[in-house]
Design a protein around this motif. Structure first.
Motif, PDB file in Angstrom:
ATOM      1  N   PRO A   1       0.829  -1.208   0.000  1.00  0.00           N
ATOM      2  CA  PRO A   1       0.000   0.000   0.000  1.00  0.00           C
ATOM      3  C   PRO A   1       0.863   1.258   0.000  1.00  0.00           C
ATOM      4  N   SER A   2       0.345   2.308  -0.600  1.00  0.00           N
ATOM      5  CA  SER A   2       1.033   3.592  -0.572  1.00  0.00           C
ATOM      6  C   SER A   2       0.289   4.530   0.368  1.00  0.00           C
ATOM      7  N   TYR A   3       1.046   5.307   1.149  1.00  0.00           N
ATOM      8  CA  TYR A   3       0.442   6.285   2.046  1.00  0.00           C
ATOM      9  C   TYR A   3       0.796   7.709   1.620  1.00  0.00           C
ATOM     10  N   LEU A   4       1.140   7.849   0.329  1.00  0.00           N
ATOM     11  CA  LEU A   4       1.416   9.170  -0.221  1.00  0.00           C
ATOM     12  C   LEU A   4       0.113   9.850  -0.628  1.00  0.00           C
ATOM     13  N   LYS A   5       0.054  11.153  -0.418  1.00  0.00           N
ATOM     14  CA  LYS A   5      -1.097  11.916  -0.881  1.00  0.00           C
ATOM     15  C   LYS A   5      -1.034  12.088  -2.398  1.00  0.00           C
ATOM     16  N   ASN A   6      -2.192  12.341  -2.996  1.00  0.00           N
ATOM     17  CA  ASN A   6      -2.295  12.592  -4.419  1.00  0.00           C
ATOM     18  C   ASN A   6      -1.846  14.025  -4.714  1.00  0.00           C
ATOM     19  N   THR A   7      -0.812  14.169  -5.531  1.00  0.00           N
ATOM     20  CA  THR A   7      -0.269  15.509  -5.797  1.00  0.00           C
ATOM     21  C   THR A   7      -1.221  16.402  -6.593  1.00  0.00           C
ATOM     22  N   ASN A   8      -2.278  15.806  -7.121  1.00  0.00           N
ATOM     23  CA  ASN A   8      -3.275  16.593  -7.870  1.00  0.00           C
ATOM     24  C   ASN A   8      -4.461  17.018  -7.002  1.00  0.00           C
ATOM     25  N   LYS A   9      -4.405  16.666  -5.723  1.00  0.00           N
ATOM     26  CA  LYS A   9      -5.503  16.983  -4.813  1.00  0.00           C
ATOM     27  C   LYS A   9      -5.067  18.003  -3.760  1.00  0.00           C
ATOM     28  N   THR A  10      -6.064  18.664  -3.168  1.00  0.00           N
ATOM     29  CA  THR A  10      -5.830  19.575  -2.049  1.00  0.00           C
ATOM     30  C   THR A  10      -6.554  19.024  -0.831  1.00  0.00           C
ATOM     31  N   TYR A  11      -5.885  19.048   0.311  1.00  0.00           N
ATOM     32  CA  TYR A  11      -6.413  18.450   1.539  1.00  0.00           C
ATOM     33  C   TYR A  11      -6.618  19.535   2.600  1.00  0.00           C
ATOM     34  N   TYR A  12      -7.715  19.407   3.338  1.00  0.00           N
ATOM     35  CA  TYR A  12      -8.015  20.362   4.402  1.00  0.00           C
ATOM     36  C   TYR A  12      -8.130  19.617   5.730  1.00  0.00           C
ATOM     37  N   TYR A  13      -7.411  20.121   6.722  1.00  0.00           N
ATOM     38  CA  TYR A  13      -7.399  19.508   8.052  1.00  0.00           C
ATOM     39  C   TYR A  13      -7.887  20.495   9.097  1.00  0.00           C
TER      40      TYR A  13
ATOM     41  N   LYS B   1       6.587  23.292   5.009  1.00  0.00           N
ATOM     42  CA  LYS B   1       6.939  22.736   3.712  1.00  0.00           C
ATOM     43  C   LYS B   1       7.659  21.401   3.934  1.00  0.00           C
ATOM     44  N   TYR B   2       7.246  20.403   3.158  1.00  0.00           N
ATOM     45  CA  TYR B   2       7.884  19.097   3.355  1.00  0.00           C
ATOM     46  C   TYR B   2       7.847  18.251   2.090  1.00  0.00           C
ATOM     47  N   LYS B   3       8.736  17.280   2.070  1.00  0.00           N
ATOM     48  CA  LYS B   3       8.788  16.298   0.991  1.00  0.00           C
ATOM     49  C   LYS B   3       8.163  14.998   1.479  1.00  0.00           C
ATOM     50  N   GLU B   4       7.523  14.302   0.561  1.00  0.00           N
ATOM     51  CA  GLU B   4       7.020  12.960   0.828  1.00  0.00           C
ATOM     52  C   GLU B   4       7.454  12.066  -0.321  1.00  0.00           C
ATOM     53  N   PHE B   5       7.973  10.900   0.012  1.00  0.00           N
ATOM     54  CA  PHE B   5       8.358   9.968  -1.041  1.00  0.00           C
ATOM     55  C   PHE B   5       8.451   8.554  -0.466  1.00  0.00           C
ATOM     56  N   GLU B   6       8.484   7.588  -1.359  1.00  0.00           N
ATOM     57  CA  GLU B   6       8.612   6.187  -0.959  1.00  0.00           C
ATOM     58  C   GLU B   6      10.032   5.726  -1.210  1.00  0.00           C
TER      59      GLU B   6
ATOM     60  N   GLY C   1      11.881   2.159  -0.867  1.00  0.00           N
ATOM     61  CA  GLY C   1      11.761   0.740  -0.528  1.00  0.00           C
ATOM     62  C   GLY C   1      10.412   0.443   0.115  1.00  0.00           C
ATOM     63  N   THR C   2      10.428  -0.086   1.308  1.00  0.00           N
ATOM     64  CA  THR C   2       9.192  -0.434   2.015  1.00  0.00           C
ATOM     65  C   THR C   2       8.772   0.655   3.004  1.00  0.00           C
ATOM     66  N   LYS C   3       9.272   1.870   2.824  1.00  0.00           N
ATOM     67  CA  LYS C   3       8.955   2.934   3.769  1.00  0.00           C
ATOM     68  C   LYS C   3       8.405   4.168   3.070  1.00  0.00           C
ATOM     69  N   HIS C   4       7.529   4.856   3.795  1.00  0.00           N
ATOM     70  CA  HIS C   4       7.035   6.163   3.382  1.00  0.00           C
ATOM     71  C   HIS C   4       7.796   7.189   4.201  1.00  0.00           C
ATOM     72  N   VAL C   5       8.469   8.099   3.518  1.00  0.00           N
ATOM     73  CA  VAL C   5       9.362   9.045   4.189  1.00  0.00           C
ATOM     74  C   VAL C   5       8.817  10.469   4.082  1.00  0.00           C
ATOM     75  N   LYS C   6       8.908  11.199   5.174  1.00  0.00           N
ATOM     76  CA  LYS C   6       8.507  12.607   5.207  1.00  0.00           C
ATOM     77  C   LYS C   6       9.659  13.421   5.794  1.00  0.00           C
ATOM     78  N   VAL C   7      10.077  14.435   5.045  1.00  0.00           N
ATOM     79  CA  VAL C   7      11.178  15.290   5.486  1.00  0.00           C
ATOM     80  C   VAL C   7      10.693  16.740   5.490  1.00  0.00           C
ATOM     81  N   ILE C   8      10.766  17.404   6.642  1.00  0.00           N
ATOM     82  CA  ILE C   8      10.343  18.795   6.749  1.00  0.00           C
ATOM     83  C   ILE C   8      11.459  19.697   6.226  1.00  0.00           C
ATOM     84  N   VAL C   9      11.123  20.506   5.242  1.00  0.00           N
ATOM     85  CA  VAL C   9      12.103  21.371   4.590  1.00  0.00           C
ATOM     86  C   VAL C   9      12.120  22.763   5.202  1.00  0.00           C
ATOM     87  N   ASP C  10      10.951  23.243   5.618  1.00  0.00           N
ATOM     88  CA  ASP C  10      10.871  24.584   6.201  1.00  0.00           C
ATOM     89  C   ASP C  10       9.656  24.646   7.112  1.00  0.00           C
TER      90      ASP C  10
END
Length: 235
Positions: A93-105, A136-141, A143-152
Motif C-alpha cells: 500500500p502507498s500512504y502518499l497523498k495525491n499531488t493533484n488533490k488539495t487536503y483540508y485539516y 513545507k515538506y517532501k514525501e516519497f517512498e 523501498g518499504t517505507k514512506h518518508v517525510k522530510v520537513i524542509v521549512d
C-alpha cells in the motif's frame, strides 16, 4: 558424403530432443501478503483441508513460483507451499497523498482549518493557514517505507526544519515502529480499521499508537486523523 550427412541428421535430432525435453522454469514473481490483522496460513497442498506448514504476516514479501485463480505456489522456509491467490498483491500500500488533490485539516488545538497542497514548481507539500505557508515538506517512498522530510517550518516560534519521519508500508498488527535512528516511536494497533472522519469513510486504515497519541493512516491519503487533527475535505 552420405555417412557424414547421416551423422549430421542424427546429431541434429539428438540436440532437438534434448532441447524439447529440457524442463523450463516458470518466471519467479515477487508479491506481498495482504491478510489484514490475521495471519495467512501456508498450506502443504492447494486445498483448504491440507496441512498448515506455516503462517505469514500482512505485508510479507514472498516469491511466487506459479499461480492459478485460486491458489499460488510460493517458497516458504526453503520449501514450497500454497496460499490463496486473492491474498497476494503486486505491491505494498502507498500512504502518499495525491499531488493533484488539495487536503483540508481541522486542527483542534488552534480551532482552525488549514490547507495542504502540492507545489509543482518546488515539488514540496505546503501547509497554509490564512494564506501563509507555515510548513513545507517532501514525501516519497523509499523501498518499504514512506518518508517525510520537513524542509521549512515556523510554528509559534518552533523550528522543525530537518525533522525526518518514516512509516513502514509493510505494516502488520503488533508491529513496532522505529525511526531512522533505530529509536522506538510507535506500535501498530490494526491495519484494517474502517474509520469515518469529516472527509468521508476510509477502509483498511492503519491505527498507530505513537509517542504523543493515536494516529490513523489511509492508503493513498496518508494521515487522516490524530488526537488533535482530522481530515475534513479533499478536493
Amino acid at each position: 558424403m552420405s555417412k557424414y550427412f547421416t551423422l549430421l541428421i542424427i546429431f541434429t535430432f539428438v540436440i532437438a530432443m534434448f532441447s524439447f525435453s529440457k524442463p523450463t522454469s516458470a518466471a519467479i514473481e515477487t508479491k506481498y501478503v495482504s491478510c489484514g490483522d490475521s495471519k495467512l496460513n501456508v498450506k502443504k497442498d492447494k486445498n483448504k483441508t491440507s496441512a498448515t506448514i506455516g503462517q505469514l504476516r500482512n505485508g510479507k514479501k514472498v516469491k511466487v513460483l506459479g499461480e492459478s485463480s485460486d491458489w499460488a505456489k510460493i517458497t516458504y522456509s526453503n520449501k514450497t507451499g500454497y496460499v490463496p491467490t486473492k491474498n497476494l498483491k503486486n505491491k505494498l500500500p502507498s500512504y502518499l497523498k495525491n499531488t493533484n488533490k488539495t487536503y483540508y485539516y481541522n486542527n483542534g488545538v488552534w480551532g482552525e482549518i488549514y490547507k495542504t497542497s502540492y507545489n509543482k514548481s518546488t515539488k514540496l507539500w505546503e501547509d497554509t493557514l490564512d494564506e501563509t505557508v507555515f510548513f513545507k515538506y517532501k514525501e516519497f517512498e523509499y523501498g518499504t517505507k514512506h518518508v517525510k522530510v520537513i524542509v521549512d517550518s515556523a510554528i509559534n516560534g518552533f523550528d522543525f526544519t530537518g525533522d525526518y519521519s518514516e512509516l513502514p508500508r509493510n505494516m502488520y498488527k503488533g508491529m513496532k515502529i522505529y525511526d531512522y535512528k533505530k529509536k522506538y516511536v510507535g506500535k501498530v494497533i490494526t491495519v484494517n480499521k474502517t474509520l469515518k472522519v469529516r472527509a468521508g469513510t476510509f477502509k483498511n486504515v492503519v491505527q498507530v499508537k505513537e509517542k504523543y497519541g493515536i494516529s490513523y493512516y489511509a492508503p493513498n491519503i496518508g494521515l487522516i486523523k490524530t488526537d488533535t487533527e482530522e481530515l475534513v475535505e479533499i478536493e
